[in-house]
Design a protein around this motif. Structure first.
Motif, PDB file in Angstrom:
ATOM      1  N   ASN A   1      18.199 -39.229 -30.107  1.00 22.19           N
ATOM      2  CA  ASN A   1      19.003 -38.246 -29.387  1.00 22.19           C
ATOM      3  C   ASN A   1      19.818 -37.358 -30.316  1.00 22.19           C
ATOM      4  OD1 ASN A   1      18.218 -39.561 -26.994  1.00 22.19           O
ATOM      5  ND2 ASN A   1      19.777 -41.113 -27.365  1.00 22.19           N
TER       6      ASN A   1
ATOM      7  N   LEU B   1      16.094 -44.051 -29.152  1.00 20.31           N
ATOM      8  CA  LEU B   1      15.502 -42.709 -29.217  1.00 20.31           C
ATOM      9  C   LEU B   1      16.370 -41.759 -30.060  1.00 20.31           C
ATOM     10  CD1 LEU B   1      14.167 -42.468 -25.566  1.00 20.31           C
ATOM     11  CD2 LEU B   1      12.877 -42.920 -27.656  1.00 20.31           C
TER      12      LEU B   1
ATOM     13  N   ASP C   1      14.809 -47.915 -24.032  1.00 23.05           N
ATOM     14  CA  ASP C   1      16.263 -47.943 -24.278  1.00 23.05           C
ATOM     15  C   ASP C   1      16.699 -46.654 -24.999  1.00 23.05           C
ATOM     16  OD1 ASP C   1      18.788 -48.466 -25.216  1.00 23.05           O
ATOM     17  OD2 ASP C   1      18.204 -50.197 -26.458  1.00 23.05           O
ATOM     18  N   PRO C   2      17.565 -45.858 -24.385  1.00 21.75           N
ATOM     19  CA  PRO C   2      18.019 -44.623 -25.037  1.00 21.75           C
ATOM     20  C   PRO C   2      18.573 -44.862 -26.443  1.00 21.75           C
ATOM     21  CG  PRO C   2      18.775 -44.677 -22.760  1.00 21.75           C
ATOM     22  CD  PRO C   2      18.140 -46.009 -23.028  1.00 21.75           C
ATOM     23  N   GLY C   3      19.086 -46.063 -26.686  1.00 28.05           N
ATOM     24  CA  GLY C   3      19.602 -46.395 -28.018  1.00 28.05           C
ATOM     25  C   GLY C   3      18.543 -46.365 -29.099  1.00 28.05           C
TER      26      GLY C   3
END
Lengths: 495, 495
Positions: A135, A133, A129-131
């Protein structure tokens, strides 16, 4: 068509052929629509060069006497054809596709095809889930680095990878008891390129490659592509059945043993320390290479997993692949390959052939996060978040799955291996599940041997918690309905 | 060593073997230093499984009775060896390196080895001076994109490449008369990966691959790796000698024709329109694939070059590679592959096997620059700057080179092909030139056939103007001195 050329004449041969054919067309000796011999055949027949006939046919086509139809041949032009401009030659509409007669060396590319499917409930992709990571942190760091060194954008990386990144990786790997120098590290475009590099360099037609069964589908694709004979060895709760491998080795000498000893994909199992030692012994005895694929050792939910095979191997038989993309930044595609000696040097040379090196920008992008304290904190948070999802998933499966369904509780990683009743084919189920907006990896993809399978892999890392909860319940409903449907079908008497 | 095991006994077979060997050592039947049979041999001899002997030997080693020396065998332990801990097994010091007995499938990786050399005067690498590239602009754009969409860092790209980038590329390619849809474009890690992808998919052992001679060295490496039979076709000022190709095709059927029709590497020549048409005819006639490599068509110094082969090919025989890395951002490694039909689909599948897709970050990074107006201005400036360097180089060569040296004036691109007197071997000259802090690409690297060559390639794009001027003068001095030295050497009578 009998054409004669006269080499004594001052007229070029191509011109003679041109004229001979025009004469025949104008005198109606050659009717409209008549098929002319191929360039090759005519050149042979009248003993002139290929190029001479090409020139003659070019001129005939230019002047509208003949037409070439791809896949069919060269024809005397009909009046109807006269109005057709050259650009309008049959393209894709032609039922004759020359491309289909071009053989290739790509016997299997199954995984990336499954990859194309997308759905609301995405259990297919073992992507995080990109949430979860970092970023925002990486974004800030990239901005800082680019402001300081904008020339990163216009500079090639070393074929082997950016040196500062390789230096930092020696520290990161030391935590995993792997002692290496930057000279023994190669940066790849994700782990997939690492597998491909090793295969293209060391695996060829007829070579024996051992894999676990089940195993990672895209590795099967690569070994198949190389023409290897793949011998699968079953997995149980302690990883690869090394005793069965030993039995195989009495008959076969493996060139390469591909294994995921830690949180094996797709089953999530861990190879015991004893089996790790035995596996190394077998590699030493048979002089084979072990390819150790380690995407998930950081993501453990109970005990820290045993040391990697690489850390137990003083003799350089293990090529170790550490994926960093998934847990840091999938958009950067950074993989790490560790090996030594001539095995390593040959892999670096192959990387040069392959793409002359990975992009420098993505290598610089992940570097700041690697510094140990920050990385440790990130991974710790990731473990907690993913464990919550795993536990929730297992609780919901236990509550909502119909009888006869079982699974292994993964001790790490992001995949859960689910077993449906033996009569169920999970490739059929995948088609059916699209009605429920569900996608997953059917078990058949994970076996080098074609057959029906009642297993499937569920990845619980991509969806956020509410969506995952919804998705698991939907999956349970779909499973119950599909089993019911197939049982009904099986019960229907054949009239 | 005669050992017997008794299958009736309740003692495990491994334990029986262990005990039999210990007995022999303690009774001095087996002396210190005696070599034991290999696991495989012993297993066969006494009809037990491989694993059983492994277990027995493991226990013997653990208890200090035997020692295994990699590449030598298993020995009864001597007293001296007794004090050696297991970790101290001979590693790299051993003159027996098992790795050297591992065969590979990497027959040639010449180019990336030359690549390792670096020097003050860098004529080797056909890379553009970072000072001429739009680093600051791209830096700002990346900062903007990441601030707007930080999830780029945690998102995988499509295997085929990011759709917005492919869409923008259709516009960019339309300027080159290439009409394609985003579905016919594949993003690669630089052109090198494009060449490799095509070779791994369509070229195999014994297949005929046509290249120009000279040609791009790293392409030779890739075709050699695939086991192809490479047939070189000479180049003259109008590009590949297509008439000689036609003559070759009377005897051989090529699978693939690799060509750089526009600003050919290394000679800088341009294939005439007539030859382009003939080349396509040959490909149609022989049902072969053309691989058109176009790194430099934007960088012309006189007239705009003719249209690409791809734009003249309605039938899908041409696979077109457009490098963008060099003229935009080498740190991003973005290459473009254009093809159609099943040829294209098979290449996308192979890209999946190879690395599951290029990084999303680098694809997003080059996108803003592609918008046409901005790109046109950038390329225009680049042409002017590089033409100045080319002209300066040619002026200095004319002024300072000794007699007997000639070159082609490149009409585009960044390479100049220099011819030294026939007795000079430019690989020797490369060694000698290191005294002058000079590096360049020796001609031998550009031919698929091994032989001495008196040609060399000079790239004038990497050094800034003052350094380039200095470098060219130094090169002229080095050339004069080397020719003098070799002439002197040749004049020395053999005593």
């Amino acid at each position: 068509m009998q054409i004669k050329v006269n080499r004594q004449l001052p007229v070029p041969l191509a011109k003679q052929i041109y004229q001979a054919i025009v004469d025949r067309i104008q005198s109606e000796l050659l009717e409209e629509g008549t098929r002319l011999p191929s360039v090759r055949a005519l050149a042979k027949q009248i003993h002139v060069s290929f190029m001479t006939v090409v020139q003659a046919y070019d001129a005939l086509e230019e002047d509208g006497y003949i037409i070439r139809i791809q896949g069919k041949g060269t024809f005397v032009r009909t009046k109807a054809a006269d109005t057709t401009p050259k650009k309008e030659l049959p393209k894709k509409e032609s039922p004759f596709d020359w491309q289909l007669s071009v053989p290739d060396y790509l016997p299997r590319a199954q995984f990336s095809r499954y990859h194309q499917v997308s759905a609301r409930y995405e259990f297919f992709s073992s992507t995080i889930d990109p949430g979860l990571l970092p970023n925002r942190y990486l974004e800030k760091e990239i901005q800082r680095i680019l402001a300081e060194e904008p020339r990163i954008l216009s500079t090639y990386s070393d074929v082997q990878g950016d040196l500062p990144l390789r230096q930092e990786l020696t520290v990161y790997l030391r935590d995993k008891q792997i002692q290496v120098t930057p000279e023994e590290i190669l940066i790849t475009n994700g782990t997939q390129q690492g597998i491909d590099l090793v295969a293209r360099t060391f695996v060829g037609p007829g070579d024996i490659v051992i894999t676990e069964a089940p195993t990672y589908p895209a590795a099967i694709d690569v070994f198949r592509w190389r023409g290897a004979t793949i011998l699968p060895v079953p997995v149980d709760k302690d990883g690869m059945r090394v005793d069965m491998l030993a039995a195989l080795c009495e008959k076969y000498k493996p060139k390469l043993i591909y294994t995921m000893p830690t949180f094996h994909n797709p089953t999530g199992t861990v190879m015991s320390i004893e089996r790790r030692r035995q596996l190394l012994d077998i590699a030493y005895e048979t002089q084979s290479i072990i390819l150790e694929d380690d995407p998930w050792s950081e993501i453990y939910y109970e005990n820290k997993p045993p040391s990697s095979l690489k850390s137990m191997d003083p003799l350089g038989h293990v090529i170790y692949l550490k994926g960093l993309s998934k847990i840091l930044a999938p958009g950067c595609r950074i993989g790490v390959l560790v090996a030594s000696g001539t095995i390593f040097h040959r892999l670096v040379a192959a990387k040069g052939n392959m793409d002359l090196g990975s992009p420098l920008l993505t290598q610089k992008a992940v570097l700041p996060l690697l510094y140990s304290e920050r990385m440790r904190n990130h991974v710790k948070k990731l473990r907690i978040a993913l464990q919550l999802r795993r536990d929730m998933m297992i609780e919901l499966l236990a509550k909502h799955m119909p009888e006869g369904i079982s699974w292994l509780t993964p001790r790490g990683g992001v995949n859960l291996w689910l077993s449906l009743p033996p009569h169920v084919d999970t490739e059929d189920f995948l088609m059916y599940a699209s009605n429920y907006q569900l996608t997953f990896l059917p078990g058949a993809a994970c076996y080098p041997i074609e057959s029906k399978h009642h297993f499937l892999r569920l990845s619980f890392s991509f969806m956020n918690e509410p969506l995952l909860a919804e998705g698991v319940k939907e999956l349970c409903r779909a499973t119950a309905a599909f089993i019911e449907a197939t049982v009904t079908y099986r019960k229907t008497p054949v009239v």
